[in-house]
Design a protein around this motif. Structure first.
Motif, PDB file in Angstrom:
ATOM      1  N   LEU A   1       0.763  -1.177  -0.046  1.00 56.22           N
ATOM      2  CA  LEU A   1       0.037   0.045   0.137  1.00 56.22           C
ATOM      3  C   LEU A   1       0.934   1.086  -0.090  1.00 56.22           C
ATOM      4  O   LEU A   1       1.878   1.328   0.660  1.00 56.22           O
ATOM      5  CB  LEU A   1      -0.836   0.038   1.233  1.00 56.22           C
ATOM      6  CG  LEU A   1      -1.669   1.309   1.369  1.00 56.22           C
ATOM      7  CD1 LEU A   1      -2.719   1.453   0.506  1.00 56.22           C
ATOM      8  CD2 LEU A   1      -2.217   1.236   2.721  1.00 56.22           C
TER       9      LEU A   1
ATOM     10  N   HIS B   1      -9.959  -3.806  -4.761  1.00 53.49           N
ATOM     11  CA  HIS B   1     -10.374  -2.679  -5.402  1.00 53.49           C
ATOM     12  C   HIS B   1     -11.783  -2.533  -5.838  1.00 53.49           C
ATOM     13  O   HIS B   1     -12.293  -3.578  -6.409  1.00 53.49           O
ATOM     14  CB  HIS B   1      -9.349  -2.312  -6.532  1.00 53.49           C
ATOM     15  CG  HIS B   1      -9.731  -1.355  -7.678  1.00 53.49           C
ATOM     16  ND1 HIS B   1      -9.874   0.194  -7.303  1.00 53.49           N
ATOM     17  CD2 HIS B   1     -10.708  -1.348  -8.841  1.00 53.49           C
ATOM     18  CE1 HIS B   1     -10.165   0.796  -8.303  1.00 53.49           C
ATOM     19  NE2 HIS B   1     -10.539  -0.084  -9.104  1.00 53.49           N
TER      20      HIS B   1
ATOM     21  N   TYR C   1      -8.137   2.154  -5.452  1.00 54.53           N
ATOM     22  CA  TYR C   1      -6.836   1.922  -5.540  1.00 54.53           C
ATOM     23  C   TYR C   1      -6.124   3.387  -6.197  1.00 54.53           C
ATOM     24  O   TYR C   1      -4.930   3.325  -5.782  1.00 54.53           O
ATOM     25  CB  TYR C   1      -6.319   0.744  -6.277  1.00 54.53           C
ATOM     26  CG  TYR C   1      -6.371  -0.641  -5.736  1.00 54.53           C
ATOM     27  CD1 TYR C   1      -6.945  -0.719  -4.538  1.00 54.53           C
ATOM     28  CD2 TYR C   1      -5.659  -1.559  -6.343  1.00 54.53           C
ATOM     29  CE1 TYR C   1      -7.208  -2.166  -4.143  1.00 54.53           C
ATOM     30  CE2 TYR C   1      -5.724  -2.878  -5.961  1.00 54.53           C
ATOM     31  CZ  TYR C   1      -6.482  -3.153  -4.869  1.00 54.53           C
ATOM     32  OH  TYR C   1      -6.440  -4.537  -4.198  1.00 54.53           O
TER      33      TYR C   1
ATOM     34  N   PHE D   1      -4.067   3.221 -11.065  1.00 56.96           N
ATOM     35  CA  PHE D   1      -4.180   1.907 -10.802  1.00 56.96           C
ATOM     36  C   PHE D   1      -5.662   1.849 -12.038  1.00 56.96           C
ATOM     37  O   PHE D   1      -5.637   0.899 -12.885  1.00 56.96           O
ATOM     38  CB  PHE D   1      -4.696   1.198  -9.642  1.00 56.96           C
ATOM     39  CG  PHE D   1      -5.400  -0.214  -9.696  1.00 56.96           C
ATOM     40  CD1 PHE D   1      -4.636  -1.337  -9.654  1.00 56.96           C
ATOM     41  CD2 PHE D   1      -6.830  -0.101  -9.820  1.00 56.96           C
ATOM     42  CE1 PHE D   1      -4.915  -2.309  -9.800  1.00 56.96           C
ATOM     43  CE2 PHE D   1      -7.235  -1.687  -9.841  1.00 56.96           C
ATOM     44  CZ  PHE D   1      -6.423  -2.819 -10.059  1.00 56.96           C
TER      45      PHE D   1
END
Length: 119
Positions: free
Chosen positions: A56, A82, A111, A115
């Motif tokens: 993360l 996600h 996310y 992403f």
């Protein structure tokens, strides 16, 4: 806002559990109803210098400088999946519900734009 730090699996198990996800692989699910705004837990693990599974990235700001810091997840929160229409979000490494989450509902977070653009 936080009532008690929850980063160990032992403390998190009262709130969440990992199970097969209809979204992707393993997901994180609410063991009990969680209200919007409620603190769920803290993403915990060693610092990461490279991207990888369960890393993360959070932006830390000191003075006028921003720095992206990676955390390689070692607790149950690493199973978060996600979703564009998510029900939780991070404030640093702390996860909060942004909508009411029902018992046994999968907990998801967004996310980020980077992403999403790669999908």
């Amino acid at each position: 806002m936080k009532q008690g730090l929850r980063h160990s699996n032992r403390a998190l198990r009262e709130w969440v559990y990992a199970a097969d996800s209809p979204l992707h692989g393993t997901g994180l699910f609410a063991r009990r109803p969680i209200s919007a705004g409620e603190y769920i837990g803290t993403y915990h693990g060693p610092r990461a210098s490279r991207n990888g599974m369960y890393v993360l990235w959070v932006c830390e700001q000191e003075d006028e400088r921003e720095e992206w810091v990676g955390c390689s997840g070692r607790n149950l929160l690493r199973y978060l999946n996600h979703a564009l229409e998510c029900n939780a979000e991070f404030d640093g490494l702390d996860l909060y519900a942004i909508t009411d989450i029902a018992k046994d509902e999968e907990i998801t977070f967004y996310y980020g734009d980077e992403f999403h653009e790669q999908l």
